[in-house]
Design a protein around this motif. Structure first.
Motif, PDB file in Angstrom:
ATOM      1  N   UNK A  10       1.390  -1.362  -0.205  1.00  0.00           N
ATOM      2  CA  UNK A  10       0.119  -0.217  -0.050  1.00  0.00           C
ATOM      3  C   UNK A  10       0.938   1.449  -0.309  1.00  0.00           C
ATOM      4  N   UNK A  11       0.079   1.942  -0.298  1.00  0.00           N
ATOM      5  CA  UNK A  11       1.357   3.726  -1.152  1.00  0.00           C
ATOM      6  C   UNK A  11       2.008   4.401   0.289  1.00  0.00           C
ATOM      7  N   UNK A  12       3.040   4.059   0.677  1.00  0.00           N
ATOM      8  CA  UNK A  12       3.567   5.097   2.453  1.00  0.00           C
ATOM      9  C   UNK A  12       3.479   6.044   2.050  1.00  0.00           C
ATOM     10  N   UNK A  13       3.847   7.291   1.190  1.00  0.00           N
ATOM     11  CA  UNK A  13       2.884   8.795   1.194  1.00  0.00           C
ATOM     12  C   UNK A  13       1.571   8.473   0.646  1.00  0.00           C
ATOM     13  N   UNK A  14       1.153   9.793   0.529  1.00  0.00           N
ATOM     14  CA  UNK A  14      -0.124  10.970   0.104  1.00  0.00           C
ATOM     15  C   UNK A  14       0.498  11.187  -1.092  1.00  0.00           C
ATOM     16  N   UNK A  15      -0.405  11.495  -2.178  1.00  0.00           N
ATOM     17  CA  UNK A  15       0.639  12.520  -2.947  1.00  0.00           C
ATOM     18  C   UNK A  15       0.917  14.045  -2.681  1.00  0.00           C
ATOM     19  N   UNK A  16      -0.007  14.402  -1.533  1.00  0.00           N
ATOM     20  CA  UNK A  16       0.450  16.083  -1.068  1.00  0.00           C
ATOM     21  C   UNK A  16       2.018  15.635  -0.593  1.00  0.00           C
ATOM     22  N   UNK A  17       2.571  14.925  -0.022  1.00  0.00           N
ATOM     23  CA  UNK A  17       3.045  14.509   0.563  1.00  0.00           C
ATOM     24  C   UNK A  17       4.645  14.006  -0.780  1.00  0.00           C
ATOM     25  N   UNK A  18       4.224  13.476  -0.848  1.00  0.00           N
ATOM     26  CA  UNK A  18       5.386  12.963  -2.040  1.00  0.00           C
ATOM     27  C   UNK A  18       6.403  14.265  -3.016  1.00  0.00           C
ATOM     28  N   UNK A  19       4.935  15.223  -3.324  1.00  0.00           N
ATOM     29  CA  UNK A  19       4.850  16.664  -4.440  1.00  0.00           C
ATOM     30  C   UNK A  19       5.931  17.306  -2.297  1.00  0.00           C
ATOM     31  N   UNK A  20       5.543  17.553  -1.516  1.00  0.00           N
ATOM     32  CA  UNK A  20       6.517  18.123  -0.409  1.00  0.00           C
ATOM     33  C   UNK A  20       7.776  17.496  -0.425  1.00  0.00           C
ATOM     34  N   UNK A  21       7.725  16.278  -0.408  1.00  0.00           N
ATOM     35  CA  UNK A  21       9.218  16.036  -0.046  1.00  0.00           C
ATOM     36  C   UNK A  21       9.828  16.418  -1.625  1.00  0.00           C
ATOM     37  N   UNK A  22       9.647  16.372  -3.116  1.00  0.00           N
ATOM     38  CA  UNK A  22      10.639  16.936  -3.593  1.00  0.00           C
ATOM     39  C   UNK A  22      10.742  18.510  -3.729  1.00  0.00           C
ATOM     40  N   UNK A  23       9.516  18.574  -3.449  1.00  0.00           N
ATOM     41  CA  UNK A  23       9.445  20.251  -3.140  1.00  0.00           C
ATOM     42  C   UNK A  23      11.142  20.143  -1.760  1.00  0.00           C
ATOM     43  N   UNK A  24      11.020  20.119  -1.305  1.00  0.00           N
ATOM     44  CA  UNK A  24      12.213  19.896   0.154  1.00  0.00           C
ATOM     45  C   UNK A  24      13.268  19.699  -0.801  1.00  0.00           C
TER      46      UNK A  24
END
Length: 144
Positions: A10-24
């Motif tokens: 199952x997904x370990x992160x949600x979409x917005x969390x993944x975007x924030x990880x990329x942003x950071x």
């Protein structure tokens, strides 16, 4: 009742969390810029990962990311690592070569973290030499 348990695959992160990880990780100014980068790299990656690795990776990603990845038709012969970066650049105009390499490596390093050691190594074994660096790994060669 105990806290939520993560199901295998199952997904370990949600979409917005993944975007924030990329942003950071990529030091992007906005979430929109990070989302564009994420979508571009997932689009190109989707044409390079196939078989069990593709299915396993899709199960680990948020639905939005998995949809982008699996919507792509796998290539019969993957691009070289520089060709992959060039393909990402074409999805992010205007984007210089160094910017595309940064974007690609930012996302692929995060994908490798989510995928774990085993899946990352299996994906890399299906790609031409040169991809390890994009995934944040040393390019190792066997001794003669």
């Amino acid at each position: 009742m105990a806290g939520p348990q993560r199901k295998r695959g199952s997904p370990t992160v949600q979409w917005q969390q993944l975007i924030e990880q990329v942003r950071y990780s990529g030091r992007y100014a906005t979430g929109e810029e990070a989302e564009d980068v994420l979508r571009a790299v997932l689009t190109v990656l989707g044409s390079h990962v196939s078989g069990d690795e593709r299915c396993e990776l899709a199960r680990l990603l948020p639905v939005e990311a998995a949809t982008i990845l699996t919507a792509q038709i796998p290539l019969t012969e993957p691009l070289t690592a520089p060709g992959f970066v060039d393909a990402v650049a074409r999805h992010l105009p205007p984007c210089t070569g160094p910017e595309a390499r940064w974007a690609t490596s930012t996302v692929l390093c995060l994908i490798a973290q989510l995928a774990g050691e085993d899946l990352s190594l299996r994906m890399l074994s299906e790609l031409p030499r040169g991809y390890a660096l994009l995934f944040g790994r040393a390019e190792l060669t066997a001794a003669a």
